[in-house]
Design a protein around this motif. Sequence first.
Motif, PDB file in Angstrom:
ATOM      1  N   MET A  53       0.832  -1.213   0.000  1.00 49.43           N
ATOM      2  CA  MET A  53       0.000   0.000   0.000  1.00 49.43           C
ATOM      3  C   MET A  53       0.866   1.262   0.000  1.00 49.43           C
ATOM      4  O   MET A  53       0.556   2.257  -0.641  1.00 49.43           O
ATOM      5  CB  MET A  53      -0.938  -0.005   1.221  1.00 49.43           C
ATOM      6  CG  MET A  53      -2.005  -1.074   1.135  1.00 49.43           C
ATOM      7  SD  MET A  53      -2.714  -1.473   2.739  1.00 49.43           S
ATOM      8  CE  MET A  53      -3.993  -0.247   2.869  1.00 49.43           C
TER       9      MET A  53
ATOM     10  N   THR B 193       3.852   1.550  -1.259  1.00 50.06           N
ATOM     11  CA  THR B 193       4.618   1.730  -2.502  1.00 50.06           C
ATOM     12  C   THR B 193       3.732   1.629  -3.754  1.00 50.06           C
ATOM     13  O   THR B 193       4.231   1.471  -4.861  1.00 50.06           O
ATOM     14  CB  THR B 193       5.751   0.677  -2.577  1.00 50.06           C
ATOM     15  OG1 THR B 193       5.169  -0.623  -2.367  1.00 50.06           O
ATOM     16  CG2 THR B 193       6.811   0.910  -1.527  1.00 50.06           C
ATOM     17  N   HIS B 194       2.442   1.746  -3.557  1.00 53.04           N
ATOM     18  CA  HIS B 194       1.473   1.683  -4.679  1.00 53.04           C
ATOM     19  C   HIS B 194       1.627   0.427  -5.526  1.00 53.04           C
ATOM     20  O   HIS B 194       1.610   0.473  -6.749  1.00 53.04           O
ATOM     21  CB  HIS B 194       1.575   2.944  -5.552  1.00 53.04           C
ATOM     22  CG  HIS B 194       1.004   4.153  -4.862  1.00 53.04           C
ATOM     23  ND1 HIS B 194      -0.338   4.468  -4.896  1.00 53.04           N
ATOM     24  CD2 HIS B 194       1.573   5.079  -4.074  1.00 53.04           C
ATOM     25  CE1 HIS B 194      -0.556   5.543  -4.176  1.00 53.04           C
ATOM     26  NE2 HIS B 194       0.589   5.935  -3.651  1.00 53.04           N
ATOM     27  N   GLN B 195       1.797  -0.703  -4.836  1.00 51.98           N
ATOM     28  CA  GLN B 195       1.935  -1.972  -5.559  1.00 51.98           C
ATOM     29  C   GLN B 195       0.859  -2.952  -5.125  1.00 51.98           C
ATOM     30  O   GLN B 195       0.996  -4.157  -5.325  1.00 51.98           O
ATOM     31  CB  GLN B 195       3.295  -2.625  -5.234  1.00 51.98           C
ATOM     32  CG  GLN B 195       4.502  -1.759  -5.425  1.00 51.98           C
ATOM     33  CD  GLN B 195       4.927  -1.693  -6.874  1.00 51.98           C
ATOM     34  OE1 GLN B 195       4.656  -2.609  -7.634  1.00 51.98           O
ATOM     35  NE2 GLN B 195       5.562  -0.611  -7.261  1.00 51.98           N
ATOM     36  N   HIS B 196      -0.182  -2.482  -4.479  1.00 48.67           N
ATOM     37  CA  HIS B 196      -1.175  -3.404  -3.937  1.00 48.67           C
ATOM     38  C   HIS B 196      -2.021  -3.998  -5.062  1.00 48.67           C
ATOM     39  O   HIS B 196      -2.476  -3.266  -5.941  1.00 48.67           O
ATOM     40  CB  HIS B 196      -2.063  -2.659  -2.936  1.00 48.67           C
ATOM     41  CG  HIS B 196      -2.909  -3.572  -2.122  1.00 48.67           C
ATOM     42  ND1 HIS B 196      -4.101  -4.096  -2.596  1.00 48.67           N
ATOM     43  CD2 HIS B 196      -2.739  -4.090  -0.877  1.00 48.67           C
ATOM     44  CE1 HIS B 196      -4.621  -4.870  -1.668  1.00 48.67           C
ATOM     45  NE2 HIS B 196      -3.815  -4.886  -0.613  1.00 48.67           N
TER      46      HIS B 196
ATOM     47  N   TYR C  97      -4.278   1.862  -1.013  1.00 45.68           N
ATOM     48  CA  TYR C  97      -3.128   2.722  -0.752  1.00 45.68           C
ATOM     49  C   TYR C  97      -3.351   3.520   0.526  1.00 45.68           C
ATOM     50  O   TYR C  97      -4.464   3.562   1.061  1.00 45.68           O
ATOM     51  CB  TYR C  97      -2.864   3.664  -1.945  1.00 45.68           C
ATOM     52  CG  TYR C  97      -3.956   4.690  -2.195  1.00 45.68           C
ATOM     53  CD1 TYR C  97      -5.125   4.353  -2.878  1.00 45.68           C
ATOM     54  CD2 TYR C  97      -3.820   6.005  -1.744  1.00 45.68           C
ATOM     55  CE1 TYR C  97      -6.125   5.295  -3.105  1.00 45.68           C
ATOM     56  CE2 TYR C  97      -4.808   6.955  -1.976  1.00 45.68           C
ATOM     57  CZ  TYR C  97      -5.958   6.594  -2.655  1.00 45.68           C
ATOM     58  OH  TYR C  97      -6.942   7.521  -2.858  1.00 45.68           O
TER      59      TYR C  97
ATOM     60  N   GLY D 227      -5.149  -2.309  -5.536  1.00 44.65           N
ATOM     61  CA  GLY D 227      -5.024  -0.849  -5.655  1.00 44.65           C
ATOM     62  C   GLY D 227      -5.231  -0.104  -4.339  1.00 44.65           C
ATOM     63  O   GLY D 227      -5.385   1.119  -4.333  1.00 44.65           O
TER      64      GLY D 227
END
Length: 464
Positions: A430, A432-435, A440, A438
């Motif tokens: 969350m 690093t915006h890699q979930h 975050y 989506g």
Amino acid sequence: MVPRLCKVGLFFKSRKRFKIFRSVSVINMSSRTGPEDTKKPFVDKYFECAENGNKEELSFLLKSTVNVDQRNEKGWTALMFAARHGQTGVIETLLEKGCDTNIVNKTGQTAQDIALFWDQNLAAKLIEAHMKEENPDQQLRNFFSLNHLDRASEKRKDKDWLQAKISDETSQFLLLSELKPFVLPIKDKTSKWRYRLCWLDHNKISSHLTSDTVILFLGIDHSSSQSLFAIDVSGKEESKFKDLQPEGSFMVPFPGSLQMEPSDAGIFAEARSMMDWLERYKFCATCGSSTDITEGGHKRVCRNQECKSNKGIHNTAYPRTDPSVIMLVISADGKRCLLGRKKQFPAKMWSCLAGFMEPGESIEDTVRREVEEESGVKVGRVDYHSSQPWPFPASLMLGTIAYAKTEDIKVDEDEMEDAQWFRRPEIVQMLTHQHPQGLYIPPEQAIAHQIIKSWVRNTASSNL
Ligand SMILES: NC(=O)c1ccc[n+]([C@@H]2O[C@H](COP(=O)([O-])OP(=O)(O)OC[C@H]3O[C@@H](n4cnc5c(N)ncnc54)[C@H](O)[C@@H]3O)[C@@H](O)[C@H]2O)c1
Ligand SMILES: [Mg+2]
Ligand SMILES: [Mg+2]
Ligand SMILES: [Mg+2]
Ligand SMILES: [Zn+2]
């Protein structure tokens, strides 16, 4: 804190990353044509230069194509590669270019953590010295708290001094219309900030000053010796001010102010909260009479000579600050943290729980009460983290880390949409915006982000 990671593990991870990264980049170059893909070979080269100490080519790439804080899929920046390999020349170049030393990679390490872990002591020292220079007190300064002005409170009572400064040709004025600051765009494409405050001198604004214009003394900028003021131009046609500065505009403060150059955002926080108070607290809270503004806008005095507020010290005469707590609640096993979604949040955003303090309540007890109210979880120990003025309208966020004694969640449906425990790897996604879905957390300008990042960083070695 130095992470106690297994060195061999990190080494192999890092090697593997290079192999995967490079082979992917070859596929990308031939099969896809999006703007990110065309940039990828340059980004690859950029990281390679950082690793190999190729300062010249790295500087060239920075001038032409690559952002200094560019990250790869593991969240590594060029500074991290240079730190890992002890490339002090590259580190100096990156620091000069204004790279961010606080970024964490996907395992929660900063460049300095990486340098220390790999015994790159010279690299670690360089980064530390730079961090100390930027922040001599070695204390986290959250966004909106980087106001460098001397508030010169001793000058506020000196009416002659204030009057002289208002008409002094060196003094600078910030316009606020309906609490929107007059700003200029930042044109430098390499800057991560989009706006800065637009300061105007007395000559430019004098025709807009009338006897009832609210003028607020903000403080003295010691580097330039200028006195800075904010003036309220609400109710006037905003487009007229374009004549003063064609590129200027009145910016809607939220979320625009989060993209303001941080030192200006700190000054804006003072100006907005103060102007909001001056606008909304026109009448005496004790007797309802009209009040007059004094002390450069930092006090209101009741016109009724008999009013109690004119005898002794009364906080109703002074600007408001509403202390609020904000907390990252950690589970008893230390592996998870509790995040919530308020009903008003944008879709998929989760954040720390937060709540206003009540009179006669300690920070610790407010944290315990708010967490229990909002999530049903009981909290024991509470540690202070850092603070943040939040000028919407005048909160002071007191950031803490709280340790849960219970697990079961019962959401307060009046305030919250949901509250859930999240494991560390998911939090890292969350952050690093890699979930995969989506999800975050708030951006780095919010104290919530900083508290969550601290926990991720401090647990980098614990394999959670
Ligand atoms: N910077 C950040 O990262 C961050 C993150 C979350 C919340 N915040 C801020 O924290 C503050 C408190 O959080 P919350 O809204 O969850 O509080 P909260 O949980 O206490 O609930 C808000 C409610 O409390 C009541 N309330 C009590 N005192 C109040 C006061 N002085 N002003 C306004 N309402 C008051 C109102 O009924 C309001 O609806 C808000 O200003 C929010 O914007 C900041
Ligand atoms: Mg709340
Ligand atoms: Mg609450
Ligand atoms: Mg509350
Ligand atoms: Zn009164």
